[in-house]
Design a protein around this motif. Structure first.
Motif, PDB file in Angstrom:
ATOM      1  N   GLU A 231      -6.920   4.649   5.922  1.00  0.00           N
ATOM      2  CA  GLU A 231      -7.400   3.280   5.787  1.00  0.00           C
ATOM      3  C   GLU A 231      -6.345   2.455   5.051  1.00  0.00           C
ATOM      4  O   GLU A 231      -5.671   2.966   4.147  1.00  0.00           O
ATOM      5  N   MET A 232      -6.244   1.160   5.453  1.00  0.00           N
ATOM      6  CA  MET A 232      -5.286   0.247   4.830  1.00  0.00           C
ATOM      7  C   MET A 232      -6.036  -0.978   4.328  1.00  0.00           C
ATOM      8  O   MET A 232      -6.902  -1.524   5.039  1.00  0.00           O
ATOM      9  N   TYR A 233      -5.738  -1.368   3.108  1.00  0.00           N
ATOM     10  CA  TYR A 233      -6.423  -2.490   2.476  1.00  0.00           C
ATOM     11  C   TYR A 233      -5.384  -3.423   1.857  1.00  0.00           C
ATOM     12  O   TYR A 233      -4.397  -2.977   1.268  1.00  0.00           O
ATOM     13  N   LEU A 234      -5.676  -4.732   1.999  1.00  0.00           N
ATOM     14  CA  LEU A 234      -4.931  -5.763   1.274  1.00  0.00           C
ATOM     15  C   LEU A 234      -5.903  -6.387   0.303  1.00  0.00           C
ATOM     16  O   LEU A 234      -6.933  -6.937   0.711  1.00  0.00           O
ATOM     17  N   THR A 235      -5.640  -6.265  -1.008  1.00  0.00           N
ATOM     18  CA  THR A 235      -6.586  -6.717  -2.025  1.00  0.00           C
ATOM     19  C   THR A 235      -5.918  -7.722  -2.940  1.00  0.00           C
ATOM     20  O   THR A 235      -4.686  -7.778  -3.060  1.00  0.00           O
ATOM     21  N   ASP A 236      -6.758  -8.521  -3.604  1.00  0.00           N
ATOM     22  CA  ASP A 236      -6.246  -9.428  -4.625  1.00  0.00           C
ATOM     23  C   ASP A 236      -6.096  -8.666  -5.934  1.00  0.00           C
ATOM     24  O   ASP A 236      -6.447  -7.489  -6.016  1.00  0.00           O
ATOM     25  N   PRO A 237      -5.590  -9.286  -6.999  1.00  0.00           N
ATOM     26  CA  PRO A 237      -5.398  -8.552  -8.271  1.00  0.00           C
ATOM     27  C   PRO A 237      -6.673  -7.976  -8.841  1.00  0.00           C
ATOM     28  O   PRO A 237      -6.623  -7.024  -9.632  1.00  0.00           O
ATOM     29  N   ASN A 238      -7.844  -8.524  -8.463  1.00  0.00           N
ATOM     30  CA  ASN A 238      -9.121  -8.027  -8.967  1.00  0.00           C
ATOM     31  C   ASN A 238      -9.710  -6.914  -8.099  1.00  0.00           C
ATOM     32  O   ASN A 238     -10.828  -6.447  -8.369  1.00  0.00           O
ATOM     33  N   GLY A 239      -9.017  -6.488  -7.064  1.00  0.00           N
ATOM     34  CA  GLY A 239      -9.498  -5.406  -6.212  1.00  0.00           C
ATOM     35  C   GLY A 239     -10.402  -5.851  -5.088  1.00  0.00           C
ATOM     36  O   GLY A 239     -10.974  -5.000  -4.382  1.00  0.00           O
ATOM     37  N   ARG A 240     -10.557  -7.162  -4.858  1.00  0.00           N
ATOM     38  CA  ARG A 240     -11.390  -7.647  -3.756  1.00  0.00           C
ATOM     39  C   ARG A 240     -10.621  -7.508  -2.449  1.00  0.00           C
ATOM     40  O   ARG A 240      -9.445  -7.839  -2.369  1.00  0.00           O
ATOM     41  N   ILE A 241     -11.294  -7.029  -1.400  1.00  0.00           N
ATOM     42  CA  ILE A 241     -10.639  -6.752  -0.122  1.00  0.00           C
ATOM     43  C   ILE A 241     -10.368  -8.061   0.609  1.00  0.00           C
ATOM     44  O   ILE A 241     -11.297  -8.810   0.936  1.00  0.00           O
ATOM     45  N   LEU A 242      -9.078  -8.333   0.862  1.00  0.00           N
ATOM     46  CA  LEU A 242      -8.682  -9.501   1.636  1.00  0.00           C
ATOM     47  C   LEU A 242      -8.540  -9.170   3.121  1.00  0.00           C
ATOM     48  O   LEU A 242      -8.820 -10.010   3.976  1.00  0.00           O
ATOM     49  N   ALA A 243      -8.069  -7.969   3.421  1.00  0.00           N
ATOM     50  CA  ALA A 243      -7.939  -7.510   4.800  1.00  0.00           C
ATOM     51  C   ALA A 243      -8.022  -5.988   4.769  1.00  0.00           C
ATOM     52  O   ALA A 243      -7.641  -5.353   3.775  1.00  0.00           O
ATOM     53  N   ALA A 244      -8.530  -5.423   5.875  1.00  0.00           N
ATOM     54  CA  ALA A 244      -8.690  -3.972   5.927  1.00  0.00           C
ATOM     55  C   ALA A 244      -8.626  -3.516   7.369  1.00  0.00           C
ATOM     56  O   ALA A 244      -8.903  -4.281   8.299  1.00  0.00           O
ATOM     57  N   SER A 245      -8.235  -2.254   7.540  1.00  0.00           N
ATOM     58  CA  SER A 245      -8.136  -1.705   8.897  1.00  0.00           C
ATOM     59  C   SER A 245      -9.507  -1.425   9.495  1.00  0.00           C
ATOM     60  O   SER A 245      -9.727  -1.596  10.689  1.00  0.00           O
ATOM     61  N   ASN A 246     -10.479  -1.029   8.677  1.00  0.00           N
ATOM     62  CA  ASN A 246     -11.820  -0.738   9.204  1.00  0.00           C
ATOM     63  C   ASN A 246     -12.875  -0.896   8.117  1.00  0.00           C
ATOM     64  O   ASN A 246     -13.703   0.001   7.916  1.00  0.00           O
ATOM     65  N   ALA A 247     -12.831  -2.031   7.414  1.00  0.00           N
ATOM     66  CA  ALA A 247     -13.821  -2.293   6.375  1.00  0.00           C
ATOM     67  C   ALA A 247     -14.106  -3.787   6.341  1.00  0.00           C
ATOM     68  O   ALA A 247     -13.241  -4.604   6.683  1.00  0.00           O
ATOM     69  N   PRO A 248     -15.310  -4.211   5.946  1.00  0.00           N
ATOM     70  CA  PRO A 248     -15.640  -5.637   5.864  1.00  0.00           C
ATOM     71  C   PRO A 248     -14.841  -6.325   4.768  1.00  0.00           C
ATOM     72  O   PRO A 248     -14.480  -5.718   3.753  1.00  0.00           O
ATOM     73  N   LEU A 249     -14.583  -7.604   4.977  1.00  0.00           N
ATOM     74  CA  LEU A 249     -13.813  -8.377   4.010  1.00  0.00           C
ATOM     75  C   LEU A 249     -14.705  -8.823   2.871  1.00  0.00           C
ATOM     76  O   LEU A 249     -15.909  -9.008   3.033  1.00  0.00           O
ATOM     77  N   GLY A 250     -14.080  -9.021   1.721  1.00  0.00           N
ATOM     78  CA  GLY A 250     -14.798  -9.550   0.569  1.00  0.00           C
ATOM     79  C   GLY A 250     -15.395  -8.506  -0.329  1.00  0.00           C
ATOM     80  O   GLY A 250     -15.868  -8.825  -1.419  1.00  0.00           O
TER      81      GLY A 250
END
Length: 612
Positions: A231-250
């Motif tokens: 799995e790949m995640y793009l998160t902000d400094p607080n760990g909130r998911i901005l983009a993901a390969s197979n997960a809901p955003l936010g």
């Protein structure tokens, strides 16, 4: 004195030593195999982690480049005169406002970038209109696009992220935005927001420029990287998911504790189930996180381990089978030989040696042991035959000593009796003498029945009473079931003779000799008791019976009886003397009972008494 060292392994049986050898050979192999696999797995994890960390940094660089491209487009849009003229003003007519709206809408639509075959990064411009001067503008852009266009809002419907973008003072940021007035997107989307300042007036904010649909663009970057079941995640400094390969955003990404707090730019962490790899953008400060399952990553290594374990198990089984073969070939004959040696008793029949044609040392040892046992049996047989002949010679010598003595005494009795009385008495004595001679000779047999021995003793007593007119009494207490027992011949006569001469000869009618034959203590007991009054030297009798050499002055009759019994039946049997209850002495003869009679004999045997 030093204590000699004893090898503890020699206390074990060969089978136990063999099992110990197998354990000693297998345990290090299993341990080293497991240790090697563990080290290889650890090394593989570290190498894969380093490789994915480098891949993560490159992937993050591509994403930062895409975001920077969007930021540059926004800078171009912000510097366009149409954007700078979009400050709501009551001085503008409705027609002027509508013209500005349409021109800017076309401008924003022209900057949309195609992604994945037609999807676009859409640019929208949100303008704060507290006086509602653009109330005539439809909520859906005139171009028909649902994601790009110009949106005016008042204090009642101002988005929550508008003030956040304004506080950034023209710096762009990534943010997850939920659906907006049912015109933006039906689900959460990743956007890039940037406040638009009035160039001529400095800090005066015109609105916020929003680039939507960035999640698809970042997903395209994710698609260039292959992580098996990862799995790949793009998160902000607080760990909130901005983009993901197979997960809901936010949502909130659950990461190891080492990833929280002040983190270094690049970091990796290996847990029991996953490998986490993270890199942080120094500009936008978002984090790109790879979550890689160990099970998938180590699948090939696990398959290789399975192959290695299969080969190891096959080798172990082959080794055990090979050891069992050598065990059966080497140790089984040795065990049989050991069992033969333990169970072999000299003199017993030796079983036939194994017919296996072995030319090795084991075959030589087995045949040598069997041959040695057979030669030992031959020696024992020869020694046994020699002992028998020696005993027969000793018995013959003893018998030759007895017969002349007995014949001399008997003939003397007949002589004196014939001189004093008539022929009738002499005839009776000759009759008794014939019995004595017949039983004494007994056709050369050394053992006779107890019944014949009693008959012999009775004939002797009759001769003695007729010779000397003895008036002593003789009583008989005989167990008739023992009359068939085998005894050495001429054992009662010498004992009765001693009882007469040394006991009751001068006692007249007061003299008494009691003869009893009973079964007691597992053997036949023959007792000859007299009530004589003379003192008896038991120590001298003991020396006469059991001394190395007999004393001729004490006679040899009882010693002869004792030795013959022991030669026939062994050292557990023989003759001994006991002191009488009041006076006199008792001669006790112990004889064995044949096994077949001993099984039939009971403690309550019927006893019949005879008087003579």
């Amino acid at each position: 004195m030093k204590k000699r060292f004893t090898n503890p392994i020699t206390r074990l049986r060969v089978r136990q030593q063999f099992m110990l050898l197998v354990i000693v050979m297998l345990c290090p192999m299993i341990f080293l195999n497991g240790f090697g696999n563990s080290k290889a797995e650890k090394l593989l994890k570290q190498q894969v982690t380093d490789a994915y960390l480098e891949l993560n940094k490159q992937n993050h660089y591509v994403i930062d480049r895409d975001v920077d491209t969007i930021n540059r487009v926004m800078t171009t849009i912000i510097q366009h005169p149409l954007i700078q003229q979009m400050i709501p003003s009551a001085a503008d007519s409705v027609v002027d406002r509508l013209d500005k709206y349409q021109d800017l809408d076309k401008l924003l639509l022209s900057y949309s970038l195609g992604v994945n075959g037609g999807d676009a990064v859409s640019y929208s411009f949100f303008v704060y209109d507290p006086d509602d001067l653009y109330s005539f503008v439809p909520k859906v852009p005139l171009s028909g696009s649902k994601k790009s266009g110009i949106y005016y809002f008042s204090d009642q419907d101002k988005p929550a992220w508008f003030d956040e973008a304004v506080q950034k003072r023209g710096k762009g940021t990534l943010r997850v935005i939920p659906q907006f007035n049912n015109t933006f997107s039906k689900t959460n989307t990743l956007v890039y927001i940037r406040a638009v300042n009035n160039i001529s007036r400095g800090n005066n904010v015109i609105g916020v420029l929003v680039a939507t649909n960035l999640d698809k663009k970042i997903a395209a970057s994710f698609g260039t990287v292959s992580i098996p079941d990862g799995e790949m995640y793009l998160t902000d400094p607080n760990g909130r998911i901005l983009a993901a390969s197979n997960a809901p955003l936010g949502g909130k990404l659950d990461v190891p504790d080492a990833f929280r707090g002040e983190l270094p730019v690049d970091q990796a962490e290996i847990t029991s189930d996953h490998i986490f790899v993270k890199s942080r953008s120094p500009v936008e400060e978002e984090n790109l996180v790879y979550k890689i399952p160990l099970k998938s990553m180590l699948r090939q290594q696990t398959e290789l381990k399975s192959v290695i374990w299969f080969i190891s198990v096959a080798y172990i089984i082959f080794g055990i089978v090979l050891m069992m073969y050598f065990w059966r070939s080497l140790m089984t004959p040795m065990q049989k030989l050991a069992f033969f040696v333990r169970s072999y008793e000299p003199g017993n029949a030796v079983p036939k040696a194994p017919e296996e044609q072995r030319a090795d040392e084991v075959g030589v040892l087995i045949h040598s042991v069997y041959d040695m046992a057979e030669r030992l049996n031959v020696l024992i047989h020869d020694k046994y035959q020699l002992d028998i002949k020696q005993k027969e010679a000793q018995l013959q010598i003893l018998y030759e000593q007895i017969n002349p003595h007995l014949l001399y005494n008997t003939l003397e009795s007949i002589y004196w009796k014939s001189s004093l009385e008539g022929n009738f008495e002499s005839a009776e004595m000759i009759k008794d003498l014939s019995k004595l001679m017949r039983i004494s000779l007994s056709k050369g047999r050394e053992l006779i029945t107890l019944e014949q021995e009693i008959e012999h003793a009775t004939a002797y007593i009759n001769l003695q009473q007729k010779r000397y007119d003895y008036s002593f009494r003789v009583t008989w207490d005989i167990d008739r079931e023992l009359l068939a027992a085998s005894v050495p011949k001429i054992i009662l006569q010498p004992l009765i003779e001693n009882a007469i001469i040394h006991g009751v000869r001068n006692m007249g009618e007061d003299g008494e000799i009691a003869v009893s034959v009973q079964f007691a203590g597992g053997c036949v007991q023959v007792r000859v008791r007299d009530n004589g009054y003379k003192e008896v030297d038991f120590a001298a009798l003991e020396r006469l019976l059991n001394g190395e050499k007999g004393d001729p002055s004490l006679g040899y009759g009882i010693r002869n009886i004792h030795q013959r019994i022991r030669l026939h039946f062994g050292k557990d049997y023989g003759l001994h003397y006991e002191r009488g209850d009041e006076r006199g002495i008792t001669a006790v003869v112990l004889l064995p009972l044949p096994p077949q009679q001993q099984e039939e004999k009971g403690d309550d045997s019927h006893v019949q008494h005879f008087a003579g």
